[in-house]
Design an enzyme around this catalytic site. Structure first.
Site, PDB file in Angstrom:
ATOM      1  N   ASP A 225     -27.762  65.285  42.688  1.00 31.69           N
ATOM      2  CA  ASP A 225     -26.847  65.118  43.827  1.00 31.69           C
ATOM      3  C   ASP A 225     -26.014  63.870  43.593  1.00 31.69           C
ATOM      4  O   ASP A 225     -26.200  63.145  42.599  1.00 31.69           O
ATOM      5  CB  ASP A 225     -27.608  65.049  45.176  1.00 31.69           C
ATOM      6  CG  ASP A 225     -26.769  65.591  46.352  1.00 31.69           C
ATOM      7  OD1 ASP A 225     -25.707  65.002  46.644  1.00 31.69           O
ATOM      8  OD2 ASP A 225     -27.161  66.596  46.965  1.00 31.69           O
ATOM      9  N   ASP A 246     -22.473  64.581  39.045  1.00 35.36           N
ATOM     10  CA  ASP A 246     -21.443  65.431  39.631  1.00 35.36           C
ATOM     11  C   ASP A 246     -21.620  66.838  39.066  1.00 35.36           C
ATOM     12  O   ASP A 246     -21.501  67.043  37.851  1.00 35.36           O
ATOM     13  CB  ASP A 246     -20.070  64.847  39.257  1.00 35.36           C
ATOM     14  CG  ASP A 246     -18.924  65.658  39.842  1.00 35.36           C
ATOM     15  OD1 ASP A 246     -19.166  66.791  40.316  1.00 35.36           O
ATOM     16  OD2 ASP A 246     -17.788  65.162  39.798  1.00 35.36           O
ATOM     17  N   MET A 247     -21.904  67.800  39.922  1.00 35.79           N
ATOM     18  CA  MET A 247     -22.184  69.167  39.447  1.00 35.79           C
ATOM     19  C   MET A 247     -20.967  69.816  38.788  1.00 35.79           C
ATOM     20  O   MET A 247     -21.118  70.804  38.074  1.00 35.79           O
ATOM     21  CB  MET A 247     -22.686  70.039  40.591  1.00 35.79           C
ATOM     22  CG  MET A 247     -21.692  70.245  41.706  1.00 35.79           C
ATOM     23  SD  MET A 247     -22.450  71.114  43.079  1.00 35.79           S
ATOM     24  CE  MET A 247     -21.259  70.806  44.374  1.00 35.79           C
ATOM     25  N   LYS A 260     -28.749  75.876  46.989  1.00 33.19           N
ATOM     26  CA  LYS A 260     -29.010  76.215  48.391  1.00 33.19           C
ATOM     27  C   LYS A 260     -27.932  75.597  49.265  1.00 33.19           C
ATOM     28  O   LYS A 260     -27.741  74.387  49.259  1.00 33.19           O
ATOM     29  CB  LYS A 260     -30.383  75.700  48.831  1.00 33.19           C
ATOM     30  CG  LYS A 260     -30.602  75.885  50.315  1.00 33.19           C
ATOM     31  CD  LYS A 260     -31.964  75.423  50.762  1.00 33.19           C
ATOM     32  CE  LYS A 260     -32.008  75.324  52.273  1.00 33.19           C
ATOM     33  NZ  LYS A 260     -31.415  74.091  52.794  1.00 33.19           N
ATOM     34  N   HIS A 264     -21.237  78.059  50.009  1.00 29.44           N
ATOM     35  CA  HIS A 264     -20.406  78.170  51.230  1.00 29.44           C
ATOM     36  C   HIS A 264     -19.606  76.895  51.515  1.00 29.44           C
ATOM     37  O   HIS A 264     -18.723  76.910  52.368  1.00 29.44           O
ATOM     38  CB  HIS A 264     -21.240  78.614  52.445  1.00 29.44           C
ATOM     39  CG  HIS A 264     -22.059  77.561  53.113  1.00 29.44           C
ATOM     40  ND1 HIS A 264     -22.569  77.722  54.382  1.00 29.44           N
ATOM     41  CD2 HIS A 264     -22.483  76.342  52.696  1.00 29.44           C
ATOM     42  CE1 HIS A 264     -23.240  76.631  54.716  1.00 29.44           C
ATOM     43  NE2 HIS A 264     -23.219  75.792  53.718  1.00 29.44           N
TER      44      HIS A 264
HETATM   45  C1  SAM Z   1     -24.766  71.385  52.358  1.00 30.02           C
HETATM   46  S1  SAM Z   1     -25.552  70.142  51.462  1.00 30.02           S
HETATM   47  C2  SAM Z   1     -26.917  71.068  50.818  1.00 30.02           C
HETATM   48  C3  SAM Z   1     -28.070  70.207  50.369  1.00 30.02           C
HETATM   49  C4  SAM Z   1     -29.282  70.975  49.893  1.00 30.02           C
HETATM   50  N1  SAM Z   1     -28.988  71.903  48.819  1.00 30.02           N
HETATM   51  C5  SAM Z   1     -29.901  71.691  51.054  1.00 30.02           C
HETATM   52  O1  SAM Z   1     -29.661  72.876  51.249  1.00 30.02           O
HETATM   53  O2  SAM Z   1     -30.632  71.048  51.828  1.00 30.02           O
HETATM   54  C6  SAM Z   1     -24.470  69.979  50.093  1.00 30.02           C
HETATM   55  C7  SAM Z   1     -24.849  68.902  49.108  1.00 30.02           C
HETATM   56  O3  SAM Z   1     -23.878  68.893  48.053  1.00 30.02           O
HETATM   57  C8  SAM Z   1     -23.801  67.587  47.571  1.00 30.02           C
HETATM   58  N2  SAM Z   1     -22.613  67.462  46.742  1.00 30.02           N
HETATM   59  C9  SAM Z   1     -21.316  67.524  47.129  1.00 30.02           C
HETATM   60  N3  SAM Z   1     -20.505  67.399  46.071  1.00 30.02           N
HETATM   61  C10 SAM Z   1     -21.297  67.262  44.963  1.00 30.02           C
HETATM   62  C11 SAM Z   1     -21.040  67.108  43.558  1.00 30.02           C
HETATM   63  N4  SAM Z   1     -19.795  67.070  43.106  1.00 30.02           N
HETATM   64  N5  SAM Z   1     -22.098  67.015  42.719  1.00 30.02           N
HETATM   65  C12 SAM Z   1     -23.361  67.050  43.197  1.00 30.02           C
HETATM   66  N6  SAM Z   1     -23.673  67.203  44.517  1.00 30.02           N
HETATM   67  C13 SAM Z   1     -22.648  67.307  45.391  1.00 30.02           C
HETATM   68  C14 SAM Z   1     -23.804  66.770  48.854  1.00 30.02           C
HETATM   69  O4  SAM Z   1     -24.086  65.413  48.636  1.00 30.02           O
HETATM   70  C15 SAM Z   1     -24.859  67.501  49.669  1.00 30.02           C
HETATM   71  O5  SAM Z   1     -26.130  66.937  49.498  1.00 30.02           O
HETATM   72  O1  SQH Z   2     -22.145  71.934  59.748  1.00 32.18           O
HETATM   73  C1  SQH Z   2     -21.921  71.556  58.589  1.00 32.18           C
HETATM   74  C2  SQH Z   2     -20.961  70.554  58.271  1.00 32.18           C
HETATM   75  C3  SQH Z   2     -20.728  70.160  56.989  1.00 32.18           C
HETATM   76  C4  SQH Z   2     -19.925  69.008  56.590  1.00 32.18           C
HETATM   77  C5  SQH Z   2     -20.302  68.288  55.497  1.00 32.18           C
HETATM   78  C6  SQH Z   2     -19.634  67.129  55.126  1.00 32.18           C
HETATM   79  C7  SQH Z   2     -18.568  66.689  55.839  1.00 32.18           C
HETATM   80  O2  SQH Z   2     -17.911  65.506  55.557  1.00 32.18           O
HETATM   81  C8  SQH Z   2     -18.147  67.456  56.891  1.00 32.18           C
HETATM   82  O3  SQH Z   2     -17.055  67.027  57.550  1.00 32.18           O
HETATM   83  C9  SQH Z   2     -18.826  68.609  57.270  1.00 32.18           C
HETATM   84  O4  SQH Z   2     -21.332  70.812  55.998  1.00 32.18           O
HETATM   85  C10 SQH Z   2     -22.286  71.739  56.246  1.00 32.18           C
HETATM   86  C11 SQH Z   2     -22.937  72.266  55.146  1.00 32.18           C
HETATM   87  O5  SQH Z   2     -22.546  71.890  53.905  1.00 32.18           O
HETATM   88  C12 SQH Z   2     -23.955  73.180  55.323  1.00 32.18           C
HETATM   89  O6  SQH Z   2     -24.574  73.683  54.228  1.00 32.18           O
HETATM   90  C13 SQH Z   2     -24.301  73.581  56.598  1.00 32.18           C
HETATM   91  C14 SQH Z   2     -23.650  73.065  57.699  1.00 32.18           C
HETATM   92  C15 SQH Z   2     -22.627  72.132  57.510  1.00 32.18           C
END
Ligand code: SAM
Ligand code: SQH
Length: 360
Positions: A225, A246-247, A260, A264
């Site tokens: 991450d 960075d992925m 996961k 989306h």
């Molecule tokens: C919606 S969250 C999902 C986290 C985790 N997979 C979960 O379901 O609990 C999206 C994640 O993508 C990470 N992310 C965003 N851009 C990224 C990048 N370029 N490289 C690695 N991680 C990234 C964010 O920091 C965040 O933790």
């Molecule tokens: O409600 C959500 C909101 C966001 C979110 C993340 C970073 C931001 O800076 C931002 O403005 C919005 O991201 C989500 C997500 O990534 C999920 O997987 C599920 C729910 C949400």
């Protein structure tokens, strides 16, 4: 105004009133959401949950530490929160109203590992509600991506600058991962059997990886991450290590890669980029691995109305807060084939979400 010209279709009294109530129901849904948010912020679920048996209004006022003068107002909040399915109302004992938590109410408890209160607080935080005020202006503009609010920063860049919101959001993700991990281990075990190494790509603070590593003791798990998410996190025993990166640049090689709630977040072009990196990660060194995706799949006809509504609302959240979208099977399939994968299997075992296995 000539009222006859306003009313259309069947204008008998009950259908007129029903149509008006329908509009009101949707207009005031926001008030219901905000009232539940208030209850969470007050610590109401914890106060109700900690009491031996259903709790009365005066006991609630004192255990929440509210001024006694707030009792009649709290009563009104409780009425709506109970009506919304988070509290049960018991009136049997001496005609005194008492409250207990319903199963949904227990999901709001901060010490519940599956707590969904953090997601509720994040979704209803001004950071995420404010952009919705600009949705219609965006539709009228020529811009094709919405996400340029938050002082012009894109979502994940913004997150790195707002530690309070970032902690709330990461906590929401971590709690969801606890529950999904348990369900996946129970209902979707076969996807992980025989996997020696797994990278949880954009795996947040690592709850999912920890749970998977615990359920499959021989598996070594890596959480990739962004630096602000994983910096300071100790490699957890249980074969879990953290990599800041960075992925879009590089993903460590593994037998399987997990995504996961990642697809989306992104538009099609970015998803194909991520998937190509994942494909390289699971096919290097002569491997013939798989990518495991956990996300919503639209169009599952067996979902009820309420859950389909949740999917469409999530899709709007992804459109407005990020540049992402929820996808149908056909839309996912296009991404997979564009990224060079040859087949996939969708297992709809997670309510609104599904576990998708994608093969090189
Ligand atoms: C919606 S969250 C999902 C986290 C985790 N997979 C979960 O379901 O609990 C999206 C994640 O993508 C990470 N992310 C965003 N851009 C990224 C990048 N370029 N490289 C690695 N991680 C990234 C964010 O920091 C965040 O933790
Ligand atoms: O409600 C959500 C909101 C966001 C979110 C993340 C970073 C931001 O800076 C931002 O403005 C919005 O991201 C989500 C997500 O990534 C999920 O997987 C599920 C729910 C949400």
């Amino acid at each position: 105004m000539d009222m006859d010209s306003v009313s259309t279709g069947d204008n008998n009294t009950s259908s007129l009133l029903e149509a008006q109530s329908h509009v009101w129901h949707h207009a005031f849904n926001f008030v219901t959401s905000m009232s539940i948010k208030c209850a969470v912020q007050l610590g109401l679920p914890e106060a109700v949950g900690a009491h031996a048996g259903p709790i009365s209004l005066p006991d609630l006022v004192s255990s929440l530490g509210l001024p006694p003068s707030k009792a009649p107002y709290l009563h009104r909040l409780l009425r709506l929160v109970a009506h919304s399915g988070f509290l049960s109302l018991h009136t049997k004992l001496n005609d005194v109203e008492r409250y207990s938590l319903t199963p949904a109410g227990r999901f709001l408890l901060s010490d519940n590992p599956y707590n969904a209160g953090s997601l509720l607080l994040a979704v209803l935080d001004p950071v995420l509600t404010e952009p919705f005020h600009h949705m219609s202006a965006w539709f009228r503009s020529e811009k094709t991506t919405f996400s340029s609010t938050h002082g012009g920063k894109m979502a994940w860049e913004y997150m790195a600058t707002d530690a309070v919101f970032s902690d709330l959001f990461n906590d929401a993700m971590a709690r969801d991962s606890c529950m999904i991990a348990e369900l996946v281990v129970k209902e979707g075990r076969s996807a992980f059997e025989g996997v020696g190494s797994l990278v949880d790509v954009a795996g947040g603070t690592g709850n999912m990886a920890k749970a998977v590593a615990k359920a499959f003791p021989g598996m070594s798990c890596t959480v990739l991450d962004l630096p602000h998410v994983v910096s300071g996190l100790e490699d957890g025993g249980n074969n879990v290590k953290y990599v800041a990166g960075d992925m879009f640049e590089s993903i460590p090689a593994a037998d399987a890669v997990l995504l996961k709630w990642i697809m989306h977040d992104w538009d099609d072009e970015k998803c194909v980029k991520i998937l190509r990196k994942c494909r390289t990660a699971v096919t290097g060194e002569g491997k013939d691995g798989q990518v495991i995706i956990i996300d919503m799949v639209l169009g599952n006809q067996s979902l009820d109305e309420k859950l389909r509504g949740v999917q469409y609302a999530f899709d709007m959240e992804m459109m407005v807060s990020l540049t992402g979208k929820e996808r149908s099977e056909e839309e996912f399939a296009k991404l997979f084939f564009d990224a060079g994968f040859s087949s996939y299997h969708i297992n709809p075992i997670l309510g609104t979400r599904a576990l998708i296995q994608v093969y090189p």
